[in-house]
Write a protein that holds these residues in place. Structure first.
Motif, PDB file in Angstrom:
ATOM      1  N   GLN A 381      32.573   8.945  47.152  1.00  7.10           N
ATOM      2  CA  GLN A 381      34.667   7.906  45.998  1.00  7.10           C
ATOM      3  C   GLN A 381      35.870   8.246  46.661  1.00  7.10           C
ATOM      4  O   GLN A 381      36.120   9.412  46.948  1.00  7.10           O
ATOM      5  N   PRO A 382      36.652   7.303  46.035  1.00  6.62           N
ATOM      6  CA  PRO A 382      37.686   6.999  46.734  1.00  6.62           C
ATOM      7  C   PRO A 382      38.243   8.103  46.091  1.00  6.62           C
ATOM      8  O   PRO A 382      38.040   8.534  44.783  1.00  6.62           O
ATOM      9  N   GLY A 383      38.880   9.172  46.251  1.00  6.71           N
ATOM     10  CA  GLY A 383      40.408  10.221  46.253  1.00  6.71           C
ATOM     11  C   GLY A 383      39.101  11.631  45.624  1.00  6.71           C
ATOM     12  O   GLY A 383      40.127  11.909  45.326  1.00  6.71           O
ATOM     13  N   LYS A 384      38.233  11.379  46.297  1.00  7.36           N
ATOM     14  CA  LYS A 384      37.276  12.389  45.208  1.00  7.36           C
ATOM     15  C   LYS A 384      36.721  13.197  46.975  1.00  7.36           C
ATOM     16  O   LYS A 384      35.814  12.156  48.128  1.00  7.36           O
ATOM     17  N   GLU A 385      35.446  14.537  47.280  1.00  6.57           N
ATOM     18  CA  GLU A 385      35.168  15.097  47.824  1.00  6.57           C
ATOM     19  C   GLU A 385      34.046  14.437  47.751  1.00  6.57           C
ATOM     20  O   GLU A 385      33.289  14.305  46.901  1.00  6.57           O
ATOM     21  N   ASP A 386      33.069  14.541  49.077  1.00  6.23           N
ATOM     22  CA  ASP A 386      32.161  13.532  49.366  1.00  6.23           C
ATOM     23  C   ASP A 386      31.263  14.625  48.238  1.00  6.23           C
ATOM     24  O   ASP A 386      31.296  16.476  48.394  1.00  6.23           O
ATOM     25  N   LEU A 387      29.819  14.090  47.557  1.00  6.62           N
ATOM     26  CA  LEU A 387      28.526  14.776  47.303  1.00  6.62           C
ATOM     27  C   LEU A 387      27.355  14.500  47.538  1.00  6.62           C
ATOM     28  O   LEU A 387      27.200  13.434  48.132  1.00  6.62           O
ATOM     29  N   LYS A 388      26.797  15.760  48.559  1.00 11.83           N
ATOM     30  CA  LYS A 388      25.133  15.526  49.004  1.00 11.83           C
ATOM     31  C   LYS A 388      24.193  16.210  48.126  1.00 11.83           C
ATOM     32  O   LYS A 388      24.491  17.550  47.287  1.00 11.83           O
ATOM     33  N   GLN A 389      23.054  15.762  48.200  1.00 12.96           N
ATOM     34  CA  GLN A 389      22.063  16.512  47.851  1.00 12.96           C
ATOM     35  C   GLN A 389      20.864  15.860  48.289  1.00 12.96           C
ATOM     36  O   GLN A 389      20.653  14.071  48.938  1.00 12.96           O
ATOM     37  N   THR A 390      20.111  16.310  48.268  1.00 10.39           N
ATOM     38  CA  THR A 390      17.664  16.015  49.078  1.00 10.39           C
ATOM     39  C   THR A 390      17.504  16.050  47.490  1.00 10.39           C
ATOM     40  O   THR A 390      17.103  17.526  46.966  1.00 10.39           O
ATOM     41  N   TYR A 391      16.920  14.780  48.023  1.00 12.88           N
ATOM     42  CA  TYR A 391      15.664  14.527  46.502  1.00 12.88           C
ATOM     43  C   TYR A 391      14.493  14.591  47.330  1.00 12.88           C
ATOM     44  O   TYR A 391      14.384  13.280  48.830  1.00 12.88           O
ATOM     45  N   PHE A 392      13.320  14.775  46.829  1.00 14.72           N
ATOM     46  CA  PHE A 392      12.042  14.779  47.550  1.00 14.72           C
ATOM     47  C   PHE A 392      11.242  13.485  46.544  1.00 14.72           C
ATOM     48  O   PHE A 392      11.335  13.106  45.524  1.00 14.72           O
ATOM     49  N   VAL A 393      10.066  12.631  47.390  1.00 17.94           N
ATOM     50  CA  VAL A 393       9.524  11.612  47.057  1.00 17.94           C
ATOM     51  C   VAL A 393       8.152  11.776  47.373  1.00 17.94           C
ATOM     52  O   VAL A 393       7.341  12.360  47.549  1.00 17.94           O
ATOM     53  N   TYR A 452      19.699  25.847  48.533  1.00 12.67           N
ATOM     54  CA  TYR A 452      19.881  25.251  49.803  1.00 12.67           C
ATOM     55  C   TYR A 452      20.888  24.431  49.819  1.00 12.67           C
ATOM     56  O   TYR A 452      21.350  23.062  50.745  1.00 12.67           O
ATOM     57  N   GLY A 453      21.409  24.408  48.391  1.00 12.31           N
ATOM     58  CA  GLY A 453      23.130  24.272  48.104  1.00 12.31           C
ATOM     59  C   GLY A 453      22.452  22.267  47.754  1.00 12.31           C
ATOM     60  O   GLY A 453      23.456  22.469  47.400  1.00 12.31           O
TER      61      GLY A 453
END
Length: 586
Positions: A381-393, A452-453
């Motif tokens: 997102q512009p001007g924000k820190e990246d957000l990361k997430q792992t999703y299981f299917v 796992y963060g």
């Protein structure tokens, strides 16, 4: 696939004999030994050949509870004859010319198919599958309303275990819906897939249903579908009939045919019996799921050899989880390399935000099925820190990419969720589903992460429909608009709405905020608005009336007092003058 030269004569003889008996389709088991005249079966149509291949490929060994490792494919007899003749005389067209011929015939290659190999078949004068589409108005075409019941055991291999049965038919939708609601009012939804549908059958078309009880697009339309909904009054799940399509909206009918570029340069269309066909006049057609694009040769070279069912399964999972059809071709390319595991990259824009995903695929151990297991998602997102997430299917209860984005953007999604309970797994305590489900809002807890963060999630109960009832929202007045509005709101979207405030209609966007138990309203620029509930507006108006009445009463009292003073006292300016003279004023 290899055709060994010493078998050519026997194979050619069987192919010629099949055509004499009006059997233009051949099916065979793709084995390491190559094609042989003894493992070929012949059929009158592509549908019969497809049904045969599917039945053989999914045959179950009940004793060993395992799958028969068969890999049956089919193709026109004429295509195989051309391979044996090594006939290249028909290859007088190039790819651009073939594409022009397809456009003139108003047909396209199948979505997700191997377009390169399809072009090669077209250029060589062989049959290849195409699709034809047309937009219709269902309100003019539907003549009958059929009730359908579909169940599935819910196990991992979705293609097996479907049961579809037809109920009564009606001459209008209202009667069908009334009968179905009465039939289900005391019944409880099963924990596995258990759904009822209302299907509209088109004029002069026989109803053809797929394994899920849905009609093929050319013969009917799914109008309504039951879904399990929790009823707090009964403290259990009940059936709710939800509208899927309306008769007033346009619909697309689709037919699958076979095309061939003739020697005179004309592209002709054929039905699944390989007889000349006009798409407008077709009564039925079948998707060529087992059609093989594989190139045959006398060497042991596999140009294309993948498990089509496995590919379809993985491709459908991409579609159901919101990644669309853009990855269909890269998915096929990876599978053709024979990899047991691989990743695909995906990027999508949501307004100014960018979502980048890395999708992980791995082949199962029991069957040659490729599974979409998880994806790593990054929100930029512009001007924000990246957000990361792992999703299981999983096999069900998966959130879509849009819903995952909405939650990572701070909003909440309302949907059916599996109930998780602590379970011991190899000495560790893991949260595992116990087979029960419930409806709730779910969002991301940005303050806590797992080992796992990954951000933890949180679920909460909130009666959003009751909250919506407090506001004068135009979209909540009409049943259809209300369903569409709720569907988008429950997906976590910021939804366009028209709100009446102080007698004026205001265009806003609405988002659910179950954490604070309220709705958030925004203008078209994303700025928050203070929209008052109907009860508060009424109270404010009542208070305004009371204040106005009190003001009028006070003004009337002052007027009376002023008149009384004028009759009993001297004018104020006269009093002031006498005071200055030192006179006593009464």
């Amino acid at each position: 696939m290899e055709i060994r030269e010493h078998k050519w004569v026997d194979i050619a003889e069987r192919l010629e004999n099949a055509l004499k008996h009006n059997l233009p389709w051949v099916a065979f088991n793709d084995t390491a030994e190559g094609l042989s005249h003894v493992n070929m079966e012949f059929f009158t149509s592509a549908k019969h050949a497809n049904d045969f291949c599917i039945a053989r490929n999914y045959a179950i060994d009940l004793g060993g509870e395992s799958f028969n490792p068969s890999d049956y494919r089919n193709l026109p007899v004429a295509n195989l004859q051309q391979v044996l003749r090594q006939d290249s005389s028909a290859a007088i067209f190039n790819k651009d010319q073939v594409e022009t011929l397809l456009q003139l015939a108003s047909v396209q290659p199948l979505a997700g198919s191997d377009h390169v190999r399809a072009s090669e078949l077209a250029i060589s004068g062989s049959f290849f599958p195409v699709q034809w589409t047309k937009i219709i108005q269902p309100v003019k075409e539907v003549v009958e309303y059929q009730v359908i019941h579909h169940t599935h055991l819910g196990h991992h291999v979705y293609e097996i275990g479907h049961e579809v049965s037809q109920g009564p038919s009606f001459d209008n939708y209202e009667n069908a819906a009334r009968w179905l609601k009465e039939e289900l009012k005391d019944k409880r939804p099963d924990s596995s897939i258990d759904e009822h549908l209302i299907i509209g059958r088109y004029r002069d078309k026989a109803l053809e249903l797929n394994v899920e009880g849905r009609p093929e697009s050319y013969c009917g339309i799914t109008l309504a579908l039951t879904a399990p909904v929790y009823d707090p009054l009964q403290n259990r799940n009940i059936y709710e009939l939800q509208q899927m399509n309306t008769l007033g909206n346009p619909a697309i009918i689709r037919h699958f045919l076979y095309a061939r570029v003739e020697a005179d340069g004309i592209l002709k269309l054929y039905d699944d019996s390989l007889k000349p066909a006009d798409p407008e006049q077709l009564k039925t057609s079948a998707y060529p799921v087992q059609f093989t694009y594989e190139q045959f040769n006398t060497k042991n070279e596999k140009v294309m050899k993948i498990n089509e069912e496995s590919y379809s399964y993985a491709k459908d999972m991409l579609l159901y989880t919101g990644f669309g059809e853009d990855l269909a071709k890269p998915l096929r390319d990876k599978m053709e390399q024979g990899l047991t595991k691989f990743t695909l990259e995906h990027k999508k824009q949501f307004g100014p935000d960018t979502v980048e995903s890395v999708l992980h695929f791995a082949k199962g151990t029991e069957k040659d099925i490729m599974f979409f297991n998880k994806f790593d998602m990054t929100l930029k997102q512009p001007g924000k820190e990246d957000l990361k997430q792992t999703y299981f299917v999983g096999t069900k209860h998966n959130y879509t990419l849009q819903e995952r984005y909405n939650m990572l953007d701070g909003r909440y999604v309302y949907r059916e969720q599996p109930r998780l309970v602590p379970t011991q797994v190899n000495g560790d305590t893991r949260m595992r589903p116990n087979g029960e489900t419930y409806l709730a809002w779910r969002g991301v807890n940005f303050k806590e992460t797992d080992s796992y963060g990954n951000f933890l999630t949180k679920s909460m109960n909130w009666d959003h429909q009751r909250e919506l009832g407090k506001f004068d929202i135009k979209q909540m007045a009409d049943d259809y608009d209300r369903r569409q509005f709720l569907q988008q709101l429950q997906k976590g979207n910021s939804v366009k709405a028209t709100v009446t405030q102080d007698g004026q209609q205001v265009e806003v966007r609405v988002a659910a905020n179950p954490r604070l138990g309220k709705l958030d309203f925004y203008d078209q620029n994303g700025q928050k608005l203070d929209i008052r509930p109907k009860e508060r507006v009424g109270l404010d108006q009542s208070q305004s009336v009371d204040k106005a009445t009190a003001k009028e009463q006070k003004q009337e009292k002052n007027k009376t007092q002023s008149q009384y003073k004028k009759t009993t006292t001297k004018p104020s300016n006269a009093v002031a003058a006498e005071k200055r003279k030192g006179l006593k004023v009464a």
